[in-house]
Design a protein around this motif. Structure first.
Motif, PDB file in Angstrom:
ATOM      1  N   CYS A 195       0.827  -1.209   0.000  1.00  0.00           N
ATOM      2  CA  CYS A 195       0.000   0.000   0.000  1.00  0.00           C
ATOM      3  C   CYS A 195       0.863   1.261   0.000  1.00  0.00           C
ATOM      4  O   CYS A 195       0.522   2.254  -0.642  1.00  0.00           O
ATOM      5  N   THR A 196       1.987   1.207   0.708  1.00  0.00           N
ATOM      6  CA  THR A 196       2.889   2.356   0.734  1.00  0.00           C
ATOM      7  C   THR A 196       3.462   2.611  -0.650  1.00  0.00           C
ATOM      8  O   THR A 196       3.484   3.753  -1.136  1.00  0.00           O
ATOM      9  N   ILE A 197       3.923   1.550  -1.315  1.00  0.00           N
ATOM     10  CA  ILE A 197       4.452   1.690  -2.675  1.00  0.00           C
ATOM     11  C   ILE A 197       3.366   2.202  -3.614  1.00  0.00           C
ATOM     12  O   ILE A 197       3.590   3.100  -4.433  1.00  0.00           O
ATOM     13  N   ASN A 198       2.170   1.646  -3.496  1.00  0.00           N
ATOM     14  CA  ASN A 198       1.053   2.062  -4.348  1.00  0.00           C
ATOM     15  C   ASN A 198       0.765   3.554  -4.184  1.00  0.00           C
ATOM     16  O   ASN A 198       0.577   4.279  -5.166  1.00  0.00           O
ATOM     17  N   ASP A 199       0.740   4.032  -2.933  1.00  0.00           N
ATOM     18  CA  ASP A 199       0.416   5.437  -2.693  1.00  0.00           C
ATOM     19  C   ASP A 199       1.546   6.363  -3.131  1.00  0.00           C
ATOM     20  O   ASP A 199       1.289   7.512  -3.516  1.00  0.00           O
ATOM     21  N   MET A 200       2.781   5.875  -3.069  1.00  0.00           N
ATOM     22  CA  MET A 200       3.890   6.687  -3.559  1.00  0.00           C
ATOM     23  C   MET A 200       3.810   6.871  -5.073  1.00  0.00           C
ATOM     24  O   MET A 200       4.038   7.973  -5.594  1.00  0.00           O
ATOM     25  N   TRP A 201       3.461   5.811  -5.785  1.00  0.00           N
ATOM     26  CA  TRP A 201       3.294   5.921  -7.238  1.00  0.00           C
ATOM     27  C   TRP A 201       2.069   6.759  -7.603  1.00  0.00           C
ATOM     28  O   TRP A 201       2.092   7.504  -8.581  1.00  0.00           O
ATOM     29  N   ASP A 202       0.992   6.610  -6.820  1.00  0.00           N
ATOM     30  CA  ASP A 202      -0.323   7.135  -7.229  1.00  0.00           C
ATOM     31  C   ASP A 202      -0.746   8.404  -6.508  1.00  0.00           C
ATOM     32  O   ASP A 202      -1.909   8.792  -6.610  1.00  0.00           O
ATOM     33  N   ARG A 203       0.148   9.062  -5.806  1.00  0.00           N
ATOM     34  CA  ARG A 203      -0.294  10.197  -4.989  1.00  0.00           C
ATOM     35  C   ARG A 203      -0.955  11.294  -5.814  1.00  0.00           C
ATOM     36  O   ARG A 203      -1.909  11.929  -5.360  1.00  0.00           O
ATOM     37  N   ASP A 204      -0.497  11.521  -7.043  1.00  0.00           N
ATOM     38  CA  ASP A 204      -1.130  12.543  -7.886  1.00  0.00           C
ATOM     39  C   ASP A 204      -2.504  12.094  -8.367  1.00  0.00           C
ATOM     40  O   ASP A 204      -3.437  12.902  -8.452  1.00  0.00           O
TER      41      ASP A 204
ATOM     42  N   GLY B 282      -1.157  15.137   1.991  1.00  0.00           N
ATOM     43  CA  GLY B 282      -0.016  15.884   2.495  1.00  0.00           C
ATOM     44  C   GLY B 282       0.258  15.689   3.968  1.00  0.00           C
ATOM     45  O   GLY B 282       1.008  16.466   4.567  1.00  0.00           O
ATOM     46  N   ASP B 283      -0.316  14.637   4.581  1.00  0.00           N
ATOM     47  CA  ASP B 283      -0.080  14.392   6.005  1.00  0.00           C
ATOM     48  C   ASP B 283       1.358  13.937   6.268  1.00  0.00           C
ATOM     49  O   ASP B 283       1.892  14.165   7.356  1.00  0.00           O
ATOM     50  N   ILE B 284       1.946  13.242   5.295  1.00  0.00           N
ATOM     51  CA  ILE B 284       3.355  12.868   5.377  1.00  0.00           C
ATOM     52  C   ILE B 284       4.002  13.106   4.023  1.00  0.00           C
ATOM     53  O   ILE B 284       3.317  13.160   2.997  1.00  0.00           O
ATOM     54  N   SER B 285       5.315  13.231   4.002  1.00  0.00           N
ATOM     55  CA  SER B 285       6.040  13.517   2.768  1.00  0.00           C
ATOM     56  C   SER B 285       6.443  12.217   2.078  1.00  0.00           C
ATOM     57  O   SER B 285       6.408  11.127   2.662  1.00  0.00           O
ATOM     58  N   THR B 286       6.865  12.342   0.829  1.00  0.00           N
ATOM     59  CA  THR B 286       7.342  11.177   0.088  1.00  0.00           C
ATOM     60  C   THR B 286       8.569  10.575   0.757  1.00  0.00           C
ATOM     61  O   THR B 286       8.708   9.342   0.837  1.00  0.00           O
ATOM     62  N   PHE B 287       9.466  11.420   1.258  1.00  0.00           N
ATOM     63  CA  PHE B 287      10.663  10.913   1.924  1.00  0.00           C
ATOM     64  C   PHE B 287      10.297  10.148   3.191  1.00  0.00           C
ATOM     65  O   PHE B 287      10.855   9.077   3.461  1.00  0.00           O
TER      66      PHE B 287
ATOM     67  N   SER C 294       7.532   8.564   3.776  1.00  0.00           N
ATOM     68  CA  SER C 294       6.927   7.292   3.390  1.00  0.00           C
ATOM     69  C   SER C 294       7.992   6.317   2.895  1.00  0.00           C
ATOM     70  O   SER C 294       7.869   5.099   3.105  1.00  0.00           O
ATOM     71  N   LEU C 295       9.047   6.831   2.248  1.00  0.00           N
ATOM     72  CA  LEU C 295      10.126   5.966   1.786  1.00  0.00           C
ATOM     73  C   LEU C 295      10.878   5.354   2.964  1.00  0.00           C
ATOM     74  O   LEU C 295      11.198   4.151   2.968  1.00  0.00           O
ATOM     75  N   VAL C 296      11.144   6.151   3.978  1.00  0.00           N
ATOM     76  CA  VAL C 296      11.798   5.639   5.188  1.00  0.00           C
ATOM     77  C   VAL C 296      10.904   4.600   5.870  1.00  0.00           C
ATOM     78  O   VAL C 296      11.373   3.541   6.309  1.00  0.00           O
ATOM     79  N   PHE C 297       9.620   4.893   5.932  1.00  0.00           N
ATOM     80  CA  PHE C 297       8.667   3.962   6.544  1.00  0.00           C
ATOM     81  C   PHE C 297       8.608   2.657   5.748  1.00  0.00           C
ATOM     82  O   PHE C 297       8.540   1.561   6.333  1.00  0.00           O
ATOM     83  N   LEU C 298       8.652   2.752   4.427  1.00  0.00           N
ATOM     84  CA  LEU C 298       8.667   1.563   3.582  1.00  0.00           C
ATOM     85  C   LEU C 298       9.894   0.707   3.893  1.00  0.00           C
ATOM     86  O   LEU C 298       9.793  -0.529   3.994  1.00  0.00           O
ATOM     87  N   GLY C 299      11.050   1.346   4.049  1.00  0.00           N
ATOM     88  CA  GLY C 299      12.253   0.601   4.397  1.00  0.00           C
ATOM     89  C   GLY C 299      12.114  -0.146   5.718  1.00  0.00           C
ATOM     90  O   GLY C 299      12.570  -1.293   5.843  1.00  0.00           O
ATOM     91  N   GLY C 300      11.453   0.478   6.678  1.00  0.00           N
ATOM     92  CA  GLY C 300      11.226  -0.190   7.959  1.00  0.00           C
ATOM     93  C   GLY C 300      10.324  -1.405   7.821  1.00  0.00           C
ATOM     94  O   GLY C 300      10.589  -2.466   8.411  1.00  0.00           O
ATOM     95  N   GLN C 301       9.243  -1.272   7.039  1.00  0.00           N
ATOM     96  CA  GLN C 301       8.331  -2.404   6.841  1.00  0.00           C
ATOM     97  C   GLN C 301       9.025  -3.566   6.143  1.00  0.00           C
ATOM     98  O   GLN C 301       8.866  -4.738   6.531  1.00  0.00           O
ATOM     99  N   LEU C 302       9.791  -3.252   5.097  1.00  0.00           N
ATOM    100  CA  LEU C 302      10.476  -4.307   4.355  1.00  0.00           C
ATOM    101  C   LEU C 302      11.552  -4.977   5.211  1.00  0.00           C
ATOM    102  O   LEU C 302      11.800  -6.179   5.079  1.00  0.00           O
TER     103      LEU C 302
END
Length: 390
Positions: free
Chosen positions: A149-158, A174-179, A181-189
């Motif tokens: 879902c994080t990857i999906n929202d990063m691709w589809d935010r627009d 705009g509640d969180i930034s792309t950066f 979410s990227l850090v959060f994605l790294g934590g999940q993976l």
């Protein structure tokens, strides 16, 4: 000083000196302090409340909530899409009434259930599935669904900003930034990798091979009308991984039919899901099987359902499944037939209801696998008895 204090007390809400009439019109202090009526969350009816992922999000600290919503943990199984809509929700990111009972988001169930099928089929005859593996795969499903879902929202935010149902997602809003979410994605993976490393080497390599599908799936809706097929290949990888985690490698005569059945199942439920957004998808240029099939959707869904049922029968025959398993397959066929026959493709609420009901399909099959495996003990005993004692 006294005059200045008296003048300040006599000011009206607008900041002007009030007259007696204006002062009389001011609301009482308690009423003025109360939040607007539309922003109040309706009180839940009395009754027992138990754990749900949505309740966990509500109880989390405010800075953490956007990340949990990014994982879609706020979505109750029975609520359309989890994004609040309509006056009952007043624009809040949660439903007005708290969920009751043990509740995980529908998408997490749909990712997890193919894993349980494979783990169940791989169990020794007469035995229950390995509960340690079921628990481990459950944690993995939550983490990988959140990562997806994080990857999906990063691709589809627009795109999400242009669709009413998804405009409140944390990245789109705009509640969180792309950066972030990227850090959060790294934590999940990283946590998902820890789960994967608990398995055998064959399963570690097999599990890592699915990451390319996880990353590329969100792009498919831009290039093909069959993104649901790619989602099926991604979401049902657990049908391969569960068996290898128990047996050490895949028995392809069982795993491939089971995997194919899961892919067909995904084409059914995610095509139904895609009908919710078909008007928005046309406007923003996103493709889906719902737009490809149009009015012929029910015929396609019937074909996918038949292919799923036949594949489940093949998988069952190749691992010597018994009567309870095939009874569950028959019940699934009836459930899918009812879904398709009663589906109103132009009513988003009905599409969501049918989509979420597929959790029942997956649970029915898992129960059939477990009971069918326990039934094998009886069959083996009968085979082992001398003929004169039968």
């Amino acid at each position: 000083m006294a005059a200045a204090l008296l003048a300040r007390l006599c000011r009206g809400p607008s900041g002007l000196r009030g007259t007696p009439g204006l002062r009389a019109a001011r609301p009482p202090l308690a009423a003025a302090a109360a939040p607007p009526l539309l922003l109040r969350r309706p009180a839940a009816p009395p009754g027992p409340r138990s754990f749900s992922a949505a309740e966990l999000v509500r109880a989390a600290p405010a800075p953490l909530q956007p990340y949990l919503r990014l994982m879609r943990l706020h979505q109750p199984t029975g609520e359309r899409g989890g994004e609040a809509q309509g006056p009952a929700h007043c624009g809040l990111p949660f439903p007005a009434e708290p969920a009751r009972g043990f509740c995980l988001p529908a998408g997490t169930w749909l990712l997890y259930l193919p894993c349980t099928w494979s783990i169940g089929l791989a169990a020794a005859p007469g035995c229950f599935p390995d509960w340690r593996m079921l628990s481990l795969f459950g944690v993995g499903a939550v983490l990988m669904r959140g990562a997806g879902c994080t990857i999906n929202d990063m691709w589809d935010r627009d795109y999400d900003r242009q669709v009413a149902r998804t405009a409140s997602r944390p990245l789109a809003a705009g509640d969180i930034s792309t950066f972030q979410s990227l850090v959060f994605l790294g934590g999940q993976l990283s946590l998902a990798l820890c789960v994967l490393l608990c398995l055998n080497y064959y399963s570690i390599i097999l599990g890592a091979a699915s990451l390319s599908l996880v990353v590329t799936y969100p792009l498919m809706k831009r290039v093909t009308y069959w993104p649901q097929l790619v989602l099926g290949l991604t979401f049902n990888w657990g049908a391969l991984l569960g068996w290898s985690a128990i047996r050490g490698s895949c028995e392809w005569s069982v795993c491939l039919p089971l995997y194919f059945a899961g892919v067909m199942w995904t084409l059914v439920y995610d095509t139904i899901y895609a009908h919710q957004d078909k008007r928005d998808d046309i406007m923003i240029g996103v493709k889906s099987t719902a737009l490809q099939f149009k009015e012929d959707t029910k015929q396609w869904l019937s074909g996918f359902s038949l292919a799923m049922l036949l594949s489940l029968c093949v998988a069952g025959m190749n691992c010597n499944q018994t009567f309870p398993y095939y009874s569950a397959v028959a019940a699934i066929g009836a459930h899918l037939a009812h879904q398709i026959y009663t589906l109103d493709m132009d009513k988003p609420e009905d599409c969501w209801k049918k989509f979420a009901s597929n959790r029942t399909v997956g649970i029915l099959l898992f129960i059939g696998i477990v009971l069918g495996n326990l039934w094998k003990r009886k069959d083996l005993k009968n085979v082992g008895e001398p003929s004169e004692n039968r």
